[in-house]
Design a protein around this motif. Structure first.
Motif: not given
Length: 568
Positions: A1, A4-5, A37, A274, A276-277, A282
């Motif tokens: 990550m 993004v992090s 993000v 995404s 992430e979401q 993913k």
């Protein structure tokens, strides 16, 4: 990550340390940087009640002294002037200025001189000058992406602007990761060499203090390569989920616009993809199209079970439980609907354009020899009424790149047939591609037929057969990562900038493709990082390409080159 992090941490620090009601003011670049993000609901949780573009704020005069203005913009002259005008007559109670890259002394003086009302509470540099779409993949979203193909004599000032933007992005990545790398570049590319040298000058001379991080035993590496070293990858149809969505529908900053391909309700016209979401995305973004269908079926079955249990509301306790779970239920419903819609629409496109037949020939052209069979296959597809103009053009380009030296007569026959079958075909575009990215212009072994190890690997792969004929292609990037992992990246092909050499194998490598990356390449990086080879790769580019965008850049570069040549 990691990427993004890094960006999320910067935005958290911006928003958390300032209490009260806030307005977040962005420019056209930072709106993309933030949106990939951070969701709207996350911004609301940080008391951001208004998000505005810097251009819009400049036109408004309504005072809002109850709000604290947080600017997060690129340090451009245009943005500095916008802020200067705002500070002359402040509309907000406080101003907190965050810039996505390094400010120069002149810009700092302008801001200081403009703050006569002492409204500015802080000015900081937060190095998030890149769009972190995935954990190991970033883009700079440079609109004039075709500039990398132009010689300096044709368009010197715009090419310099392009190079400056890339150097800014590379500086931000290195500052965000707190690394000063050794820098290498693709030998045959003037633009890659120029960017690498300017980045080296910035990191080791002009701003050496800023990049003076705690030294690691082995320096990280920044490798700048040119899209034209591998023009095949952006020309191919894709069959893994994320790459396929981008190729057939289009992804911009993790959003997919469905408005152009079907009639959908307003809330369904734009969907977010995404990692992430969206846990389903993913888990499946790198899976083959056939496997996606099975995964979606399982997701639909799970949803139907949940929906069925929600229908059996017998008691007040059942009702209360349903109300508590409703947000999750609604999110699950939206997710199922989104992925079913995407796969259904892509299946229609695949059928309409006969892409399975087209793609099989594309993969043969990209991966296997056999010029006679290839000529016959391409000729047959050019004659097929179901094959679209863009697919005909791509097939001829792939044939030309593979066999430009072998069969000039047959190549000319394909050019003539393409021109007669496809009225939209731009004359000379295939020839322009060969001038830009033909065999004499490329660094590296694109088809794996010069290096003995690559020849042996291709033979082994041919003998074993390929699990999926549609995904057998591996981008040149895969070979480059393999060479780095084995300590075999040739100095003669990828020279170092300055006298900063590297003997040992690096543990961190940023590979930047001038001209743009593809999602096939970002998948290669993610899979390589998952092998735990001891090296972490990060991939970046000036744009995220699909075949339409690559061809558009090619056409624009051809147009400007012709105009520039006629002037000269």
């Amino acid at each position: 990550m990691v990427l993004v992090s890094a960006v999320k941490d910067y935005i958290n620090r911006m928003l958390q340390d300032i209490s009260g009601m806030k307005v977040l003011i962005l420019d056209s670049d930072t709106v993309s940087i933030v949106s990939v993000v951070y969701s709207q609901s996350e911004l609301l949780q940080k008391e951001v009640f208004l998000v505005e573009l810097v251009d819009s704020i400049a036109k408004s005069i309504e005072p809002m002294s109850h709000l604290k203005a947080i600017y997060f913009v690129r340090p451009t002259s245009r943005n500095i002037q916008h802020i200067k005008r705002q500070l002359a007559n402040p509309r907000f109670g406080e101003y907190h200025l965050f810039f996505s890259n390094m400010l120069n002394n002149t810009q700092l003086h302008i801001l200081a001189d403009s703050d006569e009302h002492e409204a500015v509470h802080q000015v900081q540099e937060f190095y998030a000058d890149f769009v972190a779409g995935d954990p190991y993949h970033f883009t700079l979203n440079i609109p004039a992406n075709h500039m990398y193909m132009l010689p300096a004599v044709v368009d010197h000032s715009n090419l310099q602007h392009f190079c400056d933007r890339v150097v800014d992005g590379l500086a931000a990545i290195c500052l965000a990761l707190k690394r000063r790398p050794v820098i290498r570049y693709s030998r045959t590319s003037d633009v890659a060499k120029r960017i690498a040298q300017e980045a080296g000058k910035l990191m080791y001379q002009q701003e050496s203090g800023l990049f003076d991080f705690r030294r690691t035993e082995i320096s990280p590496m920044l490798l700048v390569i040119d899209r034209r070293d591998d023009p095949v990858t952006p020309l191919l149809n894709q069959w893994t989920y994320q790459a396929m969505v981008h190729e057939l529908v289009g992804i911009q900053d993790n959003k997919v616009d469905l408005g152009n391909i079907g009639k959908f309700s307003k809330d369904q016209q734009e969907v977010v993809l995404s990692s992430e979401q969206d846990t389903f995305f993913k888990a499946n973004m790198y899976e083959n199209f056939g496997d996606i269908g099975m995964s979606i079926k399982r997701m639909v079955d799970d949803f139907q079970q949940v929906a069925k249990s929600n229908q059996n509301i017998q008691t007040i306790e059942d009702m209360a439980k349903f109300v508590d779970n409703y947000p999750e239920y609604r999110k699950m419903h939206g997710n199922v609907s989104k992925h079913v819609t995407l796969v259904t629409e892509m299946s229609k496109i695949v059928e309409e354009r006969k892409l399975m037949v087209v793609s099989q020939t594309e993969q043969e052209l990209a991966c296997n020899g056999g010029q006679g069979a290839a000529f016959e296959a391409v000729t047959n597809l050019l004659n097929n009424e179901s094959v679209s103009d863009i697919d005909r053009l791509r097939l001829v380009m792939l044939y030309a790149l593979r066999y430009e030296k072998d069969s000039p007569v047959q190549l000319m026959q394909l050019f003539n047939k393409l021109a007669s079958r496809s009225p939209k075909y731009k004359p000379g575009l295939v020839q322009f591609l060969l001038k830009q990215a033909g065999t004499d212009k490329r660094t590296g072994d694109l088809y794996g037929n010069r290096d003995l190890l690559n020849i042996a690997r291709n033979m082994a792969r041919g003998l074993k057969g390929v699990e999926n004929v549609y995904t057998q292609h591996q981008p040149l990037l895969f070979q480059i990562m393999e060479s780095i992992t084995k300590g075999r990246l040739r100095d003669v092909d990828y020279p170092f900038v300055g006298n900063h050499f590297q003997q040992a194998r690096p543990q961190e490598v940023v590979i930047f493709i001038v001209g743009g990356t593809t999602f096939e390449e970002s998948r290669s990086v993610a899979l390589q990082n998952a092998t735990n080879s001891g090296i972490r790769f990060i991939l970046g580019g000036s744009m995220v390409l699909n075949s339409k965008r690559f061809l558009k850049d090619l056409e624009e570069a051809q147009r400007i080159t012709r105009a520039g040549t006629s002037v000269i």
